[in-house]
Design a protein around this motif. Structure first.
Motif, short mmCIF file in Angstrom:
data_model
loop_
_atom_site.label_atom_id
_atom_site.label_comp_id
_atom_site.label_asym_id
_atom_site.label_seq_id
_atom_site.Cartn_x
_atom_site.Cartn_y
_atom_site.Cartn_z
N SER A 66 18.76 2.12 5.93
CA SER A 66 18.71 3.30 5.01
C SER A 66 18.41 3.00 3.49
O SER A 66 17.74 3.67 2.77
CB SER A 66 19.72 4.35 5.23
N ALA A 67 19.39 2.17 3.07
CA ALA A 67 19.58 1.82 1.51
C ALA A 67 18.11 1.21 1.23
O ALA A 67 17.64 1.51 0.11
CB ALA A 67 20.59 1.04 1.44
N ILE A 68 17.75 0.36 1.98
CA ILE A 68 16.34 -0.38 1.92
C ILE A 68 15.17 0.81 1.55
O ILE A 68 14.45 0.78 0.73
CB ILE A 68 16.12 -1.22 2.76
N GLY A 69 15.20 1.83 2.41
CA GLY A 69 14.13 2.85 2.57
C GLY A 69 14.32 3.47 1.14
O GLY A 69 13.11 3.99 0.46
N ILE A 70 15.62 3.90 0.94
CA ILE A 70 15.93 4.74 -0.33
C ILE A 70 15.33 4.08 -1.47
O ILE A 70 14.78 4.45 -2.54
CB ILE A 70 17.37 4.96 -0.45
N GLY A 71 15.64 2.72 -1.62
CA GLY A 71 15.37 1.94 -2.68
C GLY A 71 14.03 1.63 -2.88
O GLY A 71 13.36 1.83 -4.02
N PHE A 72 13.23 1.89 -2.01
CA PHE A 72 11.67 1.66 -2.11
C PHE A 72 10.86 2.97 -2.23
O PHE A 72 9.92 3.05 -2.98
CB PHE A 72 11.01 1.18 -0.63
N ILE A 73 11.73 4.07 -2.10
CA ILE A 73 11.33 5.32 -2.61
C ILE A 73 11.55 5.44 -4.22
O ILE A 73 10.58 5.87 -4.93
CB ILE A 73 12.25 6.58 -2.07
N GLY A 74 12.67 4.51 -4.56
CA GLY A 74 12.72 4.49 -6.04
C GLY A 74 11.59 3.63 -6.74
O GLY A 74 11.20 4.03 -7.73
N VAL A 75 11.17 2.56 -5.84
CA VAL A 75 9.98 1.85 -6.38
C VAL A 75 8.85 2.60 -6.71
O VAL A 75 7.87 2.47 -7.57
CB VAL A 75 9.70 0.75 -5.51
N LEU A 76 8.60 3.45 -5.61
CA LEU A 76 7.22 4.43 -5.60
C LEU A 76 7.45 5.42 -6.84
O LEU A 76 6.45 5.62 -7.45
CB LEU A 76 7.24 5.25 -4.44
N ILE A 77 8.87 5.80 -7.00
CA ILE A 77 8.87 6.57 -8.23
C ILE A 77 8.57 6.11 -9.67
O ILE A 77 7.88 6.37 -10.44
CB ILE A 77 10.35 7.09 -8.32
N ILE A 78 8.87 4.78 -9.57
CA ILE A 78 8.76 3.83 -10.78
C ILE A 78 7.06 3.69 -10.94
O ILE A 78 6.59 3.80 -11.92
CB ILE A 78 9.24 2.58 -10.73
N LEU A 79 6.42 3.45 -9.88
CA LEU A 79 5.06 3.08 -9.83
C LEU A 79 4.19 4.22 -10.17
O LEU A 79 2.81 4.07 -10.45
CB LEU A 79 4.57 2.17 -8.63
#
Length: 288
Positions: free
Chosen positions: A129-142
């Motif tokens: 779950s944390a990994i999934g949320i983290g990659f949402i953060g990456v998408l927000i950055i990109l």
């Protein structure tokens, strides 16, 4: 581990992040003036000399330190790291320090995600779950599909993946080899690999830039030495969260020296990615 050792370990980790932030700032400047392979090659020559010197002073000398039953794994580690460094330094010249490091911050999440299929480690639903949320953060950055900058964001993403693979192979190698052996192979294999490429990109360097090159070499060696001492006095799980402070120092250098801007989406994405990374580190520590 005593409380005093833990405090010393945290202090050393914070010092290492400052040194590595300065190293990246110098790399960004030099790579914008000269070929990336040339800069990394000279840096690795100095690094290789450092690891050989350390190995020669250990019990048994160079032969004992270099001895390994998994040379292919150690060789792959060394090549992966030098490829990662070349990629991220090129990213500095294209995206800047702040945005490159913002994306690179997802490396611990990639390590957690790949530790199951690569190392056979169990990754529970909380970490997933944390990994999934983290990659949402990456998408927000990109911000996919917004602006012309985004195709360049693939550069630090590749660097993050390379660093994650390097980290996984380092864990795997640690099952049979000492940290000193892995460190030796990292420096020597990396130096040989980058020399085979970098020697074809040699170009004259201005006298003042040789001073900056010297600073790059010194920060590289002192940063690694500080990190080694950090892990000698404290557990990695206790000090690793403080490695994220490098983002703070990088951001300060990017704004003050290179006049980079911290976009709101990058700041928000970094908060999410770092929070997810800290949670995965905490879960790994509990599982251990």
């Amino acid at each position: 581990m005593t409380e005093q050792n833990q405090r010393l370990g945290i202090a050393l980790m914070m010092l290492a992040t400052v040194i590595f932030a300065i190293q990246d700032a110098v790399s960004r400047y030099l790579a914008s003036e000269y070929n990336v392979y040339l800069i990394i090659m000279i840096r690795y020559w100095f690094f290789a000399a450092f690891v050989i010197t350390l190995a020669s002073r250990r019990p048994g000398g160079l032969r004992a330190t270099a001895r390994t039953r998994q040379p292919l794994v150690q060789g792959a580690r060394g090549l992966l790291l030098v490829m990662q460094i070349c990629t991220i330094v090129y990213g500095f010249t294209q995206l800047g320090l702040i945005e490159s490091h913002a994306v690179l911050a997802c490396s611990p999440l990639l390590v957690a995600a790949l530790s199951g299929p690569v190392l056979g480690e169990r990754v529970g639903w909380r970490r997933w779950s944390a990994i999934g949320i983290g990659f949402i953060g990456v998408l927000i950055i990109l911000q996919p599909g917004v602006g012309a900058l985004q195709p360049l964001a693939v550069i630090p993403l590749i660097a993050a993946l390379l660093f994650a693979l390097y980290g996984l192979l380092t864990r795997y190698a640690a099952r049979a080899d000492s940290a000193a052996t892995s460190f030796f192979w990292t420096g020597v294999v990396g130096a040989v690999g980058i020399t085979l490429v970098g020697v074809w990109h040699w170009e004259p360097m201005a006298p003042r830039d040789w001073l900056w090159m010297g600073m790059l070499c010194l920060t590289g060696v002192s940063g690694h030495f500080t990190l080694i001492k950090c892990y000698e006095v404290a557990e990695a799980s206790a000090v690793q969260p403080f490695a994220y402070l490098q983002l703070v120092f990088i951001s300060a250098l990017g704004v003050l020296i290179f006049e980079e801007a911290i976009r709101p989406n990058v700041a928000a994405g970094v908060v999410i990615v770092v929070s997810a990374g800290l949670f995965t580190l905490w879960r790994e520590r509990r599982a251990a």
